[in-house]
Design an enzyme around this catalytic site. Structure first.
Site, PDB file in Angstrom:
ATOM      1  N   GLU A 142     -14.727  -0.249  21.329  1.00 44.81           N
ATOM      2  CA  GLU A 142     -14.000   1.018  21.299  1.00 44.81           C
ATOM      3  C   GLU A 142     -13.548   1.381  19.898  1.00 44.81           C
ATOM      4  O   GLU A 142     -13.599   2.536  19.492  1.00 44.81           O
ATOM      5  CB  GLU A 142     -12.768   0.947  22.230  1.00 44.81           C
ATOM      6  N   HIS A 211      -6.584  -1.895  34.367  1.00 44.58           N
ATOM      7  CA  HIS A 211      -7.256  -0.607  34.509  1.00 44.58           C
ATOM      8  C   HIS A 211      -6.333   0.449  35.080  1.00 44.58           C
ATOM      9  O   HIS A 211      -6.793   1.455  35.602  1.00 44.58           O
ATOM     10  CB  HIS A 211      -8.477  -0.762  35.431  1.00 44.58           C
TER      11      HIS A 211
END
Lengths: 406, 472
Positions: A142, A211
């Site tokens: 990322e 998450h």
């Protein structure tokens, strides 16, 4: 007396103008044209005698239309064309596709965004249409692809960087904070970084702690970025387009559970103002500020509240950084009570900052302390029942309103 | 059945081998002789379908057979189709060594005395370019020394020199074109210098005055110039590497005849961004040149504490990137390497990794005293025996392009210019207070306007606490 004068001025506007109208862009009338509101006594204080006034006002209100659904539906707009119905993720995709058609510099990068079409199908079909250089599948890093997007933006492209889940963007924090937020400033304005960083976040259905994060809490301090949260197909498309066109780096927060919301949106081109809040339901008794998925819990609670005789004003703040203190302020000045309903954790969330901002700016207009309903400071449990209890539920919102309106 | 002709000495022996194997006459996969060194291409699948051969692996074979045959028969003939190509199997448990017995050789063209090494390959430079390279190296050296002294005298708040790395700075810049976008770390002002940044502009940034393009917002040496395609220095280590890959991606999309070039030190290669950027660049086939200034020290951390590989050049192979090790203090070699790399990067659309071996003669910055962790002798040796300026000077003098007179003229001129630039920059007004709040966004939002108002109100009520040289 606060020495900071709220810059936007104290002009009170009637509710009917709380549309997402940007004078330069054609915008279809928003959903604020709801039920007609009767004359009311605005009640200050919290003792029992005053409570009667609520009840008397109620009798008038019963003749009004009750909110039938949690989601405020759009009235039949006489000026709008037929419009078309789609799901929220399709709206995002439509906005993205239109912007990519309009400007060849717009490109997308992220994991599995290309031929796979994106984990939540937001980029579905784009790689086939625009090629796999413009809709780029990246390796899993990322920080690297966010950094890549920033470098590409500094050289003239307008990347839309997708984090598969907002939580993964914690890995990109270095690039977002140090480069994305700062380079326009430290370069003396020589380099602009018109990136859009987007992805789903929030508590889903048993996705586990990692998450289910609310990254808006962590990012809100970074100078130089803007943050917006979409909640309906209409504003999802509008905010996506506005974010892409903005010269500033914008982080667009989507919610994992809202992707399948269906709504009819206008056919014509429109954008939503990035710094504006959305009036979901005008009211008189209390201002409820919320955003993203909590908007629906609030509207669910609103149904119950209206049946109990309350008239909540619900505002979807949409712009998380900066706050639309103009809209919020006008509402506070009218209702004198504020309830913030958020999904962030109690400590250091958007609600915490908003509470501080409202107290600082509108202290004199408040009849009771600002109340903020948030998630607990715990990692989101996997167990479904526990997970449900970490998220603010409509029943809690009803209780909070009753408490504040005593 | 594909014939693998790459290393075949003769067609006859090849044919014989094919015949042998297809007729089932014994495998040549002697247990100890099957190691195939780094053959990247797929060996032909001959005889692998023959069931008898699978169990015949102990027959010795005469040494005289072709090497081609040896490669093929020296394996168990089963291969695996795996993403990326065919993978041969081996029954031996053998690890790839953590290091080669020999280190990767270093490309250089001028020896320690500045003499051209015989049979050296290099890109020819014209007199004009060579003289500019040398002059800019001298300018950089003088600029660094004067700014460093200025900091020591208290005139500057901070400075970081590039002493010892002038050849990397200037020669690499000379091999690029103005359209190539540069993503520096912070020890590459020479690239800006080459492209035309004036001493005055350097001084303005260091003093943070109103002529600074950064509007006085950053500390010294954090230069940036969009005009010269030199991206503003961001203090974070190695974050510029993914940025460079992004820029290369942008150039690739526009099919420009340009590449992205990024610089970093040996310490920067430990950062995750280094690895990710190299991987990304290889996968995206992005035209980017990664130039590592391996100068031996990351503040006080020597390279032996930074990594255990043979430097940085071997890491390129891990990501599928073509790499080269260059003598960073040899300006001619640096020029040639970067020039060649640029050609490859753009025409083949691939990243290139260049490891330039050098030495950080100066301290890490003015906040550091490197004699605390390294010997003064070591510094002295590199400064004298391996000095990039003297080596290149010898070479250009041998071509008749330079002289002592030219040297002293240049040095006195630059010194005068530098002192003047310092004087002017010091006297120039600082940027207006409003620059503290502008450029955070494209247009100042209401909260920032409020905050500016608050600051101004505070200054009004406490003027004695506010510096007098910042205009309101």
């Amino acid at each position: 007396m606060s020495s900071i004068i709220h810059g936007a001025g104290a002009a009170t506007t009637t509710l009917s103008t709380f549309n997402s109208i940007d004078s330069k862009i054609l915008v279809a009338p928003s959903r604020t044209n709801l039920s007609v509101r009767s004359q009311r006594y605005i009640v200050a204080g919290s003792d029992a005698s005053k409570k009667k006034n609520f009840v008397s006002g109620l009798r008038v209100r019963h003749s009004q239309k009750l909110i039938p659904n949690a989601v405020a539906t759009k009235e039949a707009d006489t000026s709008a064309s037929t419009g078309h119905e789609l799901l929220l993720f399709e709206a995002l995709q439509e906005g993205l596709e239109e912007e990519m058609d309009r400007d060849p510099h717009v490109c997308v990068m992220g994991e599995d965004v290309g031929h796979y079409g994106g984990s939540y199908k937001v980029t579905k079909g784009l790689a086939d249409k625009f090629g796999d250089l413009r809709v780029l599948d990246t390796p899993i890093c990322e920080n690297a692809f966010t950094g890549m997007g920033i470098g590409a933006a500094m050289t003239g492209l307008r990347p839309v960087i997708e984090g598969m889940n907002m939580g993964f963007l914690l890995l990109a924090f270095n690039q977002i904070s140090n480069n994305c937020g700062m380079l326009h400033y430290t370069s003396g304005g020589q380099f602009t970084i018109p990136v859009v960083i987007r992805g789903p976040g929030g508590v889903g259905r048993q996705l586990g702690a990692e998450h289910s994060q609310r990254l808006e809490s962590y990012f809100q301090s970074i100078p130089g970025i803007q943050m917006v949260a979409c909640s309906t197909p209409y504003n999802a498309k509008g905010l996506m387009k506005a974010a892409i066109r903005s010269e500033n780096p914008v982080i667009l927060f989507e919610h994992v559970l809202l992707y399948n919301l269906k709504e009819k949106i206008p056919d014509e081109d429109y954008i939503c103002n990035l710094e504006e809040a959305e009036m979901v339901r005008p009211g008189e008794h209390i201002t409820i500020l919320t955003y993203s998925r909590m908007r629906y819990h609030v509207m669910q609670a609103a149904k119950t509240l209206v049946n109990k005789g309350y008239d909540p004003e619900v505002i979807d703040i949409r712009s998380l950084k900066p706050f639309d203190l103009h809209t919020i302020g006008n509402s506070v000045k009218k209702t004198h009570r504020v309830l913030i309903v958020e999904e962030c954790m109690r400590t250091g969330g958007i609600g915490a900052s908003l509470t501080a901002a409202i107290n600082e700016n509108f202290h004199d207009y408040l009849d009771s302390p600002v109340m903020c309903l948030s998630s607990q400071d715990v990692p989101t449990p996997y167990a479904g029942t526990l997970e449900e209890w970490t998220v603010v539920q409509p029943a809690q919102i009803v209780t909070a309103v009753e408490q504040l309106c005593q | 059945m594909a014939l693998h002709l790459r290393s075949s000495p003769s067609l006859k022996s090849t044919f014989l081998n094919i015949l042998r194997q297809n007729l089932g006459f014994g495998s040549r996969s002697h247990v100890t002789r099957h190691i195939r060194q780094n053959l990247p291409h797929d060996p032909p699948l001959r005889g692998s379908q023959n069931p008898i051969r699978r169990f015949c692996n102990t027959m010795a074979e005469p040494e005289t057979l072709s090497s081609f045959g040896q490669h093929e028969d020296a394996r168990n003939h089963q291969v695996m189709d795996f993403p990326g190509g065919k993978v041969a199997f081996t029954p031996e448990i053998r690890f790839i060594s953590e290091s080669d017995s020999e280190r990767v050789p270093c490309y250089r063209v001028l020896d320690d005395n500045g003499q051209l090494i015989t049979n050296s390959q290099f890109v020819q430079v014209s007199e004009e370019v060579a003289v500019k390279i040398y002059s800019d190296m001298v300018t950089l050296q003088i600029m660094d020394n004067i700014f460093y002294e200025a900091q020591r005298q208290g005139r500057l708040s901070f400075y970081a020199t590039a002493i010892g790395e002038e050849a990397i700075n200037i020669a690499s810049a000379a091999a690029l074109t103005p359209q190539d976008v540069i993503f520096p770390q912070y020890r590459e002002p020479g690239v800006l210098l080459w492209r035309g940044f004036t001493l005055q502009e350097f001084a303005n940034q260091c003093f943070g005055n109103k002529s600074d393009y950064g509007k006085g917002r950053q500390m010294p040496v954090h230069y940036g110039s969009n005009k010269l395609n030199y991206f503003t220095v961001s203090a974070t280590i190695a974050t510029q590497l993914p940025n460079a890959v992004g820029a290369a991606y942008s150039l690739k999309m526009d099919r420009k005849d340009a590449c992205a070039v990024t610089y970093f030190g040996d310490g920067g290669t430990s950062e995750g961004d280094f690895h990710a950027a190299l991987n990304f660049a290889a996968v995206m086939e992005a035209p980017v040149i990664f130039i590592c200034r391996n100068n031996g020290w990351a503040i006080s951390t020597p390279t032996s504490d930074q990594f255990r590989s043979d430097g940085v050049v071997v890491k390129g192979r891990a990501y599928g990137i073509r790499s080269i090790r260059v003598d960073g203090n040899d300006a001619l070699a640096m020029y040639s390497a970067v020039h060649t790399a640029r050609g490859m990067a753009i025409s083949e659309q691939r990243p290139i990794l260049i490891e330039a071996l050098t030495y950080r003669v100066g301290h890490h910055s003015t906040s550091d005293d490197s004699t605390r962790y390294r010997s003064a002798d070591e510094i002295e040796w590199w400064n004298k025996a391996r000095n990039p300026l003297s080596r290149f000077r010898t070479w250009i003098e041998s071509n008749g392009w330079w002289s002592d007179e030219a040297e002293s003229d240049l040095r006195s001129r630059i010194k005068k210019e530098m002192l003047e630039a310092l004087r002017v920059a010091e006297k120039t007004e600082k940027p207006n207070l409003k620059n503290m709040f502008s450029d955070v966004y494209d247009v100042p939002p209401s909260n920032l306007m409020e905050q500016e108002l608050l600051v101004r109100q505070t200054i009004d009520s406490h003027p004695q606490d506010y510096p007098t040289d910042v205009p309101l």
